[in-house]
Design a protein around this motif. Structure first.
Motif, PDB file in Angstrom:
ATOM      1  N   ARG A 180       0.844  -1.187   0.000  1.00  0.00           N
ATOM      2  CA  ARG A 180       0.000   0.000   0.000  1.00  0.00           C
ATOM      3  C   ARG A 180       0.882   1.240   0.000  1.00  0.00           C
ATOM      4  O   ARG A 180       2.070   1.187   0.275  1.00  0.00           O
ATOM      5  CB  ARG A 180      -0.916   0.030   1.234  1.00  0.00           C
ATOM      6  N   VAL A 184      -1.807   5.499   2.900  1.00  0.00           N
ATOM      7  CA  VAL A 184      -2.778   4.506   3.353  1.00  0.00           C
ATOM      8  C   VAL A 184      -2.384   3.993   4.730  1.00  0.00           C
ATOM      9  O   VAL A 184      -3.234   3.813   5.622  1.00  0.00           O
ATOM     10  CB  VAL A 184      -2.880   3.350   2.344  1.00  0.00           C
ATOM     11  N   ARG A 187      -3.210   6.580   7.241  1.00  0.00           N
ATOM     12  CA  ARG A 187      -4.656   6.656   7.437  1.00  0.00           C
ATOM     13  C   ARG A 187      -5.141   5.526   8.344  1.00  0.00           C
ATOM     14  O   ARG A 187      -6.011   5.727   9.204  1.00  0.00           O
ATOM     15  CB  ARG A 187      -5.365   6.594   6.086  1.00  0.00           C
ATOM     16  N   ARG A 188      -4.568   4.340   8.171  1.00  0.00           N
ATOM     17  CA  ARG A 188      -4.965   3.212   9.024  1.00  0.00           C
ATOM     18  C   ARG A 188      -4.566   3.448  10.475  1.00  0.00           C
ATOM     19  O   ARG A 188      -5.274   3.029  11.394  1.00  0.00           O
ATOM     20  CB  ARG A 188      -4.343   1.919   8.507  1.00  0.00           C
TER      21      ARG A 188
END
Length: 275
Positions: A180, A184, A187-188
């Motif tokens: 990823r 990403v 964001r996780r």
């Protein structure tokens, strides 16, 4: 007029004649040796070295080669330190790219540690420890020195920092593992789906939370439970990876990989926090 050519015969050229296409710039020592060339002397900045007559100094290539072969470059303390660091990284299974992180973690650890020389132990303190600390061999205090204590603390700092790097991933490494983008991954973390530990202003990701290129199942519940557990990175890593009697000898990671209920792990973490 007398013919001077016989009285002053031409002297024999002792310097080997260069070929027209043989310039001392842009040739290797091997090529210069093969052609028995004269090499122009220049300074490290590229300026020509001139004789008192103004003519550029030259030296046979074979003399240059002999000098290079006999000289050993001096090793500076910085060179020696770099070699020690490279050996240390190799012994720990780390790459040279990890050197900066290792140094940063050691520095941060040492900043949190109080030096024995800035907070010395008085003789009365040593006497008290000798009488009341319950040491099996109180004479060990006689050999205690603040310098040795600080050296031991530094060794522990290096060991802890190295273990931390081995047990965690950088954001780039986490992104590569998950296939990823870095955004990403960030964001996780913000959504409570991945656990990141801030160290020196940069996030590190405990490696136990990844399984076969994906995040470990139940990470949201585990991260939610950590808000009350307040466990440090090492303790949490041990909890998640070591066998647990409450899970029939499985580690929490193995339990979750096998499809176990994340709420069970969250409850165990809550129990650890209360104990």
């Amino acid at each position: 007029m007398a013919d001077t050519r016989k009285a002053n015969p031409p002297t024999r050229r002792t310097t080997p004649r260069r070929r027209k296409n043989d310039a001392s710039e842009g040739v290797t020592i091997d090529q210069a040796l093969k052609d028995d060339m004269q090499l122009n002397l220049v300074t490290p900045s590229g300026q020509p070295v001139l004789a008192s007559s103004g003519r550029q100094l030259e030296v046979p290539a074979r003399i240059v080669e002999q000098n290079l072969g006999s000289r050993k470059p001096e090793s500076t303390p910085q060179d020696q330190a770099a070699a020690v660091m490279a050996t240390l990284l190799s012994d720990l299974g780390l790459s040279l790219e990890d050197a900066t992180s290792l140094a940063d973690h050691v520095r941060a650890h040492m900043k949190r540690s109080t030096s024995s020389r800035t907070a010395p132990v008085s003789q009365s303190d040593l006497d008290y420890l000798r009488d009341h600390a319950g040491l099996s061999d109180p004479s060990t205090l006689d050999d205690w020195r603040p310098e040795a204590e600080d050296k031991l603390r530094a060794e522990i700092a290096v060991a802890n920092a190295a273990q931390f790097i081995l047990d965690t991933l950088s954001r780039d490494e986490a992104a590569h593992l998950l296939n990823r983008d870095r955004t990403v991954v960030s964001r996780r973390v913000s959504n409570g789906q991945l656990l990141a530990v801030q160290r020196d202003g940069r996030p590190r990701f405990p490696s136990w939370q990844f399984y076969k290129g994906e995040a470990l199942p139940g990470m949201s519940e585990i991260i939610g439970a950590l808000t009350s557990a307040e466990m440090d990175t090492v303790s949490l890593g041990n909890f998640m990876t070591l066998p647990n009697d409450e899970l029939d000898g499985l580690s929490p990671v193995d339990y979750l990989v096998g499809g176990g209920d994340p709420e069970v792990i969250a409850a165990l973490l809550d129990a650890v926090a209360r104990s």
